[in-house]
Design a protein around this motif. Sequence first.
Motif, PDB file in Angstrom:
ATOM      1  N   ASN A 181       0.850  -1.021  -0.134  1.00 40.70           N
ATOM      2  CA  ASN A 181       0.115   0.288  -0.473  1.00 40.70           C
ATOM      3  C   ASN A 181       0.863   1.149   0.323  1.00 40.70           C
ATOM      4  O   ASN A 181       0.919   2.373  -0.907  1.00 40.70           O
ATOM      5  CB  ASN A 181      -0.732   0.126   1.355  1.00 40.70           C
ATOM      6  CG  ASN A 181      -2.406  -1.172   0.846  1.00 40.70           C
ATOM      7  OD1 ASN A 181      -2.260  -1.587  -0.059  1.00 40.70           O
ATOM      8  ND2 ASN A 181      -2.886  -1.252   1.885  1.00 40.70           N
ATOM      9  N   MET A 182       1.611   1.155   1.009  1.00 41.03           N
ATOM     10  CA  MET A 182       2.730   2.109   0.604  1.00 41.03           C
ATOM     11  C   MET A 182       3.526   2.471  -0.600  1.00 41.03           C
ATOM     12  O   MET A 182       3.681   3.813  -0.928  1.00 41.03           O
ATOM     13  CB  MET A 182       4.211   2.357   1.981  1.00 41.03           C
ATOM     14  CG  MET A 182       4.882   3.011   1.837  1.00 41.03           C
ATOM     15  SD  MET A 182       7.202   3.180   1.607  1.00 41.03           S
ATOM     16  CE  MET A 182       7.042   1.406   1.800  1.00 41.03           C
ATOM     17  N   LEU A 183       3.863   1.156  -1.254  1.00 40.01           N
ATOM     18  CA  LEU A 183       4.503   1.369  -2.707  1.00 40.01           C
ATOM     19  C   LEU A 183       3.413   2.000  -3.613  1.00 40.01           C
ATOM     20  O   LEU A 183       4.010   2.455  -4.599  1.00 40.01           O
ATOM     21  CB  LEU A 183       4.959   0.417  -2.980  1.00 40.01           C
ATOM     22  CG  LEU A 183       5.612  -0.537  -2.064  1.00 40.01           C
ATOM     23  CD1 LEU A 183       6.854  -2.188  -2.741  1.00 40.01           C
ATOM     24  CD2 LEU A 183       7.739   0.641  -2.816  1.00 40.01           C
TER      25      LEU A 183
ATOM     26  N   GLY B 226       1.629   6.433  -4.321  1.00 36.72           N
ATOM     27  CA  GLY B 226       1.756   7.410  -5.149  1.00 36.72           C
ATOM     28  C   GLY B 226       2.796   8.231  -5.376  1.00 36.72           C
ATOM     29  O   GLY B 226       3.487   8.853  -6.187  1.00 36.72           O
ATOM     30  N   ARG B 227       3.579   8.306  -4.187  1.00 33.59           N
ATOM     31  CA  ARG B 227       4.956   8.547  -4.086  1.00 33.59           C
ATOM     32  C   ARG B 227       5.787   7.604  -5.204  1.00 33.59           C
ATOM     33  O   ARG B 227       6.980   9.388  -5.728  1.00 33.59           O
ATOM     34  CB  ARG B 227       5.710   8.689  -2.566  1.00 33.59           C
ATOM     35  CG  ARG B 227       6.672   9.031  -2.363  1.00 33.59           C
ATOM     36  CD  ARG B 227       7.073   9.530  -0.856  1.00 33.59           C
ATOM     37  NE  ARG B 227       8.569  10.166  -0.838  1.00 33.59           N
ATOM     38  CZ  ARG B 227       9.451  10.174  -0.141  1.00 33.59           C
ATOM     39  NH1 ARG B 227       8.814   9.759   1.144  1.00 33.59           N
ATOM     40  NH2 ARG B 227      10.504  10.903  -0.137  1.00 33.59           N
ATOM     41  N   PHE B 228       5.622   6.686  -4.820  1.00 25.43           N
ATOM     42  CA  PHE B 228       6.852   6.282  -6.120  1.00 25.43           C
ATOM     43  C   PHE B 228       5.625   5.725  -7.248  1.00 25.43           C
ATOM     44  O   PHE B 228       6.943   5.087  -8.168  1.00 25.43           O
ATOM     45  CB  PHE B 228       7.453   5.151  -5.519  1.00 25.43           C
ATOM     46  CG  PHE B 228       7.882   5.344  -4.291  1.00 25.43           C
ATOM     47  CD1 PHE B 228       8.798   5.709  -3.492  1.00 25.43           C
ATOM     48  CD2 PHE B 228       6.717   4.811  -3.108  1.00 25.43           C
ATOM     49  CE1 PHE B 228       9.469   5.884  -2.263  1.00 25.43           C
ATOM     50  CE2 PHE B 228       6.928   4.708  -1.809  1.00 25.43           C
ATOM     51  CZ  PHE B 228       8.390   5.109  -1.551  1.00 25.43           C
TER      52      PHE B 228
ATOM     53  N   THR C 195      13.033   0.209   4.765  1.00 28.82           N
ATOM     54  CA  THR C 195      14.042   1.214   4.133  1.00 28.82           C
ATOM     55  C   THR C 195      13.643   0.745   2.679  1.00 28.82           C
ATOM     56  O   THR C 195      14.290  -0.167   1.663  1.00 28.82           O
ATOM     57  CB  THR C 195      15.616   0.974   4.433  1.00 28.82           C
ATOM     58  OG1 THR C 195      15.792   1.056   5.328  1.00 28.82           O
ATOM     59  CG2 THR C 195      16.291   2.266   3.881  1.00 28.82           C
ATOM     60  N   VAL C 196      13.163   2.076   2.029  1.00 28.60           N
ATOM     61  CA  VAL C 196      13.125   2.311   0.490  1.00 28.60           C
ATOM     62  C   VAL C 196      14.627   3.423  -0.317  1.00 28.60           C
ATOM     63  O   VAL C 196      14.725   4.315   0.633  1.00 28.60           O
ATOM     64  CB  VAL C 196      11.678   2.849   0.117  1.00 28.60           C
ATOM     65  CG1 VAL C 196      11.851   2.969  -1.850  1.00 28.60           C
ATOM     66  CG2 VAL C 196      10.414   2.070   0.780  1.00 28.60           C
ATOM     67  N   LEU C 197      15.017   2.337  -1.375  1.00 28.71           N
ATOM     68  CA  LEU C 197      15.774   3.211  -1.861  1.00 28.71           C
ATOM     69  C   LEU C 197      15.517   3.336  -3.482  1.00 28.71           C
ATOM     70  O   LEU C 197      15.032   2.542  -4.145  1.00 28.71           O
ATOM     71  CB  LEU C 197      17.147   2.751  -1.654  1.00 28.71           C
ATOM     72  CG  LEU C 197      17.491   1.481  -0.141  1.00 28.71           C
ATOM     73  CD1 LEU C 197      18.886   0.610  -0.425  1.00 28.71           C
ATOM     74  CD2 LEU C 197      18.288   3.264   0.219  1.00 28.71           C
TER      75      LEU C 197
END
Length: 184
Positions: free
Chosen positions: A38-40, A43-45, A179-181
Amino acid sequence: MRIIAGEWRGRRLASVGKGDPGAHLRPTTDRVRESLFNMLAGGRFGDPFEGAVVLDLFAGTGALGLEALSRGALSATFVENGRVGQRLIRENVKTLDCSDRASVIGADATRLPAGAPCSLVFLDPPYGKGLGARALEVARTQGWIGAEALIVWEESAPQVAPEGYAALEARRYGDTHVTVLRSR
């Protein structure tokens, strides 16, 4: 374990119960996986799944890569050195009838063969052993990390972005830190 959303929403995956410590299997729970995806997808990414080429390092049961396939990824390569994990991934691929979009590499994620660039990488090493940074370095050296690839790294603590990567986000889900990179 089940697929959370997409083409295979609700489909059950092969389970290892609470995990298989001997095989270092510690499946990401449905709740954590749902929060992570859901975080991915928030929309931010952008849309990290549609058309993605996925690399699932320390794949375990393959649930992360299979979830991405269900949500629109083109293909997924699962890297798992344990026999139990390899068997579970192959069983899940067969259950979902996606062998044309999935491949399994039976290898240590820190000793990858050369590969093609991927746009989405899941990195879920055994916690606290320093294997994630090593696997990421080897994946880049061997050609697996594409330009601007999104890396999703699960560990027992937040991770510092290695050289060549930008930290985008860090979240905690119980004892799991994500952690998203982004590769540069």
